[in-house]
Design an enzyme around this catalytic site. Structure first.
Site, PDB file in Angstrom:
ATOM      1  CB  ALA A   6       1.927  12.744   1.757  1.00  0.00           C
ATOM      2  CE  LYS A   7       6.319   7.356   5.699  1.00  0.00           C
ATOM      3  NZ  LYS A   7       6.327   7.199   4.227  1.00  0.00           N
TER       4      LYS A   7
END
Length: 271
Positions: free
Chosen positions: A92-93
């Site tokens: 998802a960073k």
């Protein structure tokens, strides 16, 4: 899943393969689009044929959230289908100011029950530490990534000739132990992975870029392994899109099997 459990799975399966579930609705076989949930059906069949060869799955969250509520439903169904002895990564960073990061952590660790999440370190400690407050959950911090633009910032040196990625690794290791903290190190940065291993001798590395991006698995394994293996090597497109017809899942299983067999050799050779 804690570190000991992850290492045990690597030893049991003789594999450090992570399968990236970057499931693009426009790339899945046409016949699946007649099903009620094409994305989940694609993932289900991929999991069925690759499970015995891998130790982790990594859904790339963008492919799901782009589909709105239906995509989130497909993602949750996929998570529920993945066996409990498989490590799960939310690619998802995320990373924001503390109260926002805390809610991101709650979403992915409590609501969805992922084992780990990829986190961007740019905003510093208070954007990362909320993710570290959950037992047996992991932060996988972006360090030296596989994309071509990684050189725009990650190798910039300060006045002491320390590159930004080196500073990220050194500083973040003060926030958590190797029981909670991993680093993203791209396979296309294989020439630096030995140096990165010297900076973080005990931490696991998530290594994308093998397969479609051209990363060298043997070089990564030789330079990046530690006594516990210490690697999760991801392949996404090279496995899940190995075939495009009604036998796509078997093609994916064959691709995963080939990688696992290669990994078995490197585990025996380098540990």
């Amino acid at each position: 899943m804690n570190k000991a459990q992850l290492v045990a799975q690597i030893k049991k399966k003789e594999s450090y393969l992570c399968v990236g579930l970057d499931t693009d609705i426009n790339k899945i076989p046409t016949h699946l689009k007649k099903t009620g949930d094409p994305v989940f059906e694609f993932n289900r069949q991929i999991i069925d044929t690759t499970y015995k060869y891998c130790v982790a799955y990594k859904p790339n969250i963008a492919f799901y959230e782009a589909l709105g509520t239906k995509g989130w439903e497909s993602l949750q169904k996929t998570l529920d289908y993945i066996p409990n002895d498989i490590f799960t990564i939310a690619d998802a960073k995320r990373g924001d100011i503390g109260n926002t990061s805390k809610l991101y952590a709650k979403a992915f660790f409590e609501t969805m029950n992922f084992d780990s999440i990829t986190v961007a370190p740019y905003m510093g400690a208070d954007s990362v530490t909320p993710f570290l407050e959950f037992n047996d959950k992991w932060v996988i911090l972006l360090a030296h990534t596989s994309n071509t633009g990684s050189h725009d910032f990650q190798i910039i040196e300060d006045k002491n000739e320390k590159a930004l990625y080196e500073a990220v690794i050194e500083k973040s290791r003060q926030w958590a132990t190797s029981e909670q903290l991993m680093f993203v190190v791209g396979a296309t940065q294989a020439e630096r992975i030995g140096h990165i291993r010297s900076l973080a001798p005990d931490n696991f590395f998530l290594v994308p870029g093998v397969g479609a991006q051209g990363g060298d698995l043997e070089a990564v394994s030789k330079e990046g392994m530690n006594s516990e293996c210490g690697l999760l090597v991801n392949s996404s497109r090279g496995i899940i899109y190995a075939g495009s017809d009604e036998n796509f899942a078997q093609s994916a299983g064959n691709a995963a099997s080939q990688l696992q067999n290669e990994m078995k050799g490197y585990l025996n050779k380098y540990i």
